[in-house]
Design a protein around this motif. Structure first.
Motif, mmCIF file in Angstrom:
data_model
loop_
_atom_site.group_PDB
_atom_site.id
_atom_site.type_symbol
_atom_site.label_atom_id
_atom_site.label_comp_id
_atom_site.label_asym_id
_atom_site.label_seq_id
_atom_site.Cartn_x
_atom_site.Cartn_y
_atom_site.Cartn_z
ATOM 1 N N MET A 1 -0.703 -7.902 9.623
ATOM 2 C CA MET A 1 -2.123 -8.237 9.823
ATOM 3 C C MET A 1 -2.636 -9.108 8.676
ATOM 4 S SD MET A 1 -2.927 -7.118 12.773
ATOM 5 C CE MET A 1 -4.652 -7.643 12.684
ATOM 6 N N SER A 2 -2.190 -8.824 7.460
ATOM 7 C CA SER A 2 -2.587 -9.650 6.316
ATOM 8 C C SER A 2 -2.035 -11.064 6.451
ATOM 9 C CB SER A 2 -2.098 -9.016 5.008
ATOM 10 O OG SER A 2 -2.717 -7.757 4.801
ATOM 11 N N GLN B 1 -5.071 1.360 11.671
ATOM 12 C CA GLN B 1 -4.311 0.713 10.598
ATOM 13 C C GLN B 1 -4.657 -0.769 10.489
ATOM 14 O OE1 GLN B 1 -0.025 1.768 10.313
ATOM 15 N NE2 GLN B 1 -0.463 3.199 11.973
ATOM 16 N N ALA B 2 -4.845 -1.422 11.629
ATOM 17 C CA ALA B 2 -5.194 -2.850 11.625
ATOM 18 C C ALA B 2 -6.560 -3.070 10.988
ATOM 19 C CB ALA B 2 -5.164 -3.395 13.048
ATOM 20 N N ALA C 1 -7.986 -1.086 8.816
ATOM 21 C CA ALA C 1 -7.842 -0.807 7.378
ATOM 22 C C ALA C 1 -7.283 -2.014 6.639
ATOM 23 C CB ALA C 1 -6.935 0.406 7.175
ATOM 24 N N ALA C 2 -6.458 -2.807 7.334
ATOM 25 C CA ALA C 2 -5.807 -3.959 6.691
ATOM 26 C C ALA C 2 -6.720 -5.172 6.582
ATOM 27 C CB ALA C 2 -4.543 -4.331 7.460
ATOM 28 N N VAL C 3 -7.478 -5.465 7.658
ATOM 29 C CA VAL C 3 -8.233 -6.732 7.660
ATOM 30 C C VAL C 3 -9.702 -6.578 8.018
ATOM 31 C CG1 VAL C 3 -6.159 -8.076 8.203
ATOM 32 C CG2 VAL C 3 -7.621 -7.259 10.083
ATOM 33 N N ALA D 1 5.264 -3.052 8.181
ATOM 34 C CA ALA D 1 4.001 -2.318 8.137
ATOM 35 C C ALA D 1 2.876 -3.123 8.788
ATOM 36 C CB ALA D 1 3.632 -1.995 6.697
ATOM 37 N N SER E 1 -0.113 -3.350 7.856
ATOM 38 C CA SER E 1 -0.863 -4.059 6.815
ATOM 39 C C SER E 1 -0.205 -5.387 6.455
ATOM 40 C CB SER E 1 -0.983 -3.185 5.559
ATOM 41 O OG SER E 1 0.299 -2.826 5.063
ATOM 42 N N GLU E 2 1.122 -5.432 6.491
ATOM 43 C CA GLU E 2 1.837 -6.669 6.131
ATOM 44 C C GLU E 2 1.592 -7.762 7.159
ATOM 45 O OE1 GLU E 2 6.406 -8.361 5.499
ATOM 46 O OE2 GLU E 2 5.980 -6.244 5.116
#
Length: 268
Positions: free
Chosen positions: A111-112, A138-139, A141-143, A106, A108-109
């Motif tokens: 990028m985090s 999405q990127a 939203a993650a960071v 994902a 989010s995984e």
């Protein structure tokens, strides 16, 4: 923004070839070097940097995390391996080279995990490469957009990627152009040749000047001293509005880099 406007790309350059290219570029005044884990040249670049004698703080090094290393447990160890090869404690910019094929990992995984690498001091800045608008969303939203230093995308007179560029700009994400010369195809373009003659410049200088004038960073590669010198001088070339309109008209969505196993659903 700290990303240099003009750097040296090293795609497809290995061993003694990349060592010589990097050392020549540094001697000419380049200070930004772009590499990637998959290029298999990080150790050779590390050797060139060490032999150059240039202080680490004067350099801007970029590497990219390969798709096999995107999981949370692999990303940071793989980056540490890249640092060891490059002979440095940190890189200035680390990018996600391609989104995970089939979204196996994902956004989010990874990028985090990339943000955690920044927090650990392994990289000064983080960013993305080959990301579409949906993937940029999405990127972010993650960071957060403020953490994404750039989106490095294929961009040339023949592929101006306007939707992605405009969306990125609206969200404060800088664009780095790769394949800016379209594998050399654009160097033969009649419009580019005419503009080059008008300014007593090379076709490559015209294209690079256009890209930098649009606000993009560029990372052309070369093994020839004269081309490295010429490319660096592109920043001094000033194109006029007529030139820019002529180059804008060359856009034809001609994408050259779209590996079937990696490419996302591109924005048209």
């Amino acid at each position: 923004m700290t990303i240099p406007v003009c750097g040296l790309g090293t795609f497809r350059l290995k061993d003694d070839v990349v060592i010589q290219s990097v050392k020549t570029a540094l001697a000419l005044g380049y200070r930004a070097i772009d590499t990637a884990q998959i290029y298999d040249n990080e150790a050779a670049i590390g050797q060139a940097l060490a032999e150059s004698g240039i202080a680490r703080e004067s350099l801007y090094l970029t590497t990219k995390i390969w798709t096999e290393n995107l999981s949370a447990e692999k990303l940071i160890p793989s980056l540490k391996e890249s640092l060891a090869k490059l002979g440095t404690d940190y890189v200035d910019l680390t990018l996600i080279h391609w989104p995970s094929p089939g979204n196996k990992v994902a956004v989010s995984e990874y990028m985090s995990a990339l943000l955690e690498a920044k927090r650990q001091g392994l990289t000064r800045e983080i960013g993305i490469s080959n990301f579409t608008i949906a993937l940029m969303e999405q990127a972010i939203a993650a960071v957060g957009a403020d953490q994404i230093a750039t989106n490095q995308i294929e961009l040339s007179p023949y592929l101006q990627n306007r939707k992605v560029v405009e969306w990125a700009r609206e969200h404060g994400i800088h664009i780095t152009s790769y394949m800016t010369l379209a594998y050399g195809k654009a160097l033969q373009d009649e419009t580019i040749l005419r503009i080059a003659q008008k300014h007593n410049a090379t076709p490559a200088q015209v294209i690079l000047s256009w890209a930098m004038g649009e606000g993009y960073s560029v990372i052309p590669s070369s093994t020839k001293r004269e081309n490295l010198t010429s490319n660096l001088l592109a920043a001094d070339l000033q194109l006029d509005q007529e030139d820019r309109q002529a180059i804008a008209a060359l856009d034809r969505n001609d994408r050259l880099v779209s590996p079937e196993s990696l490419a996302p659903a591109w924005d048209q």
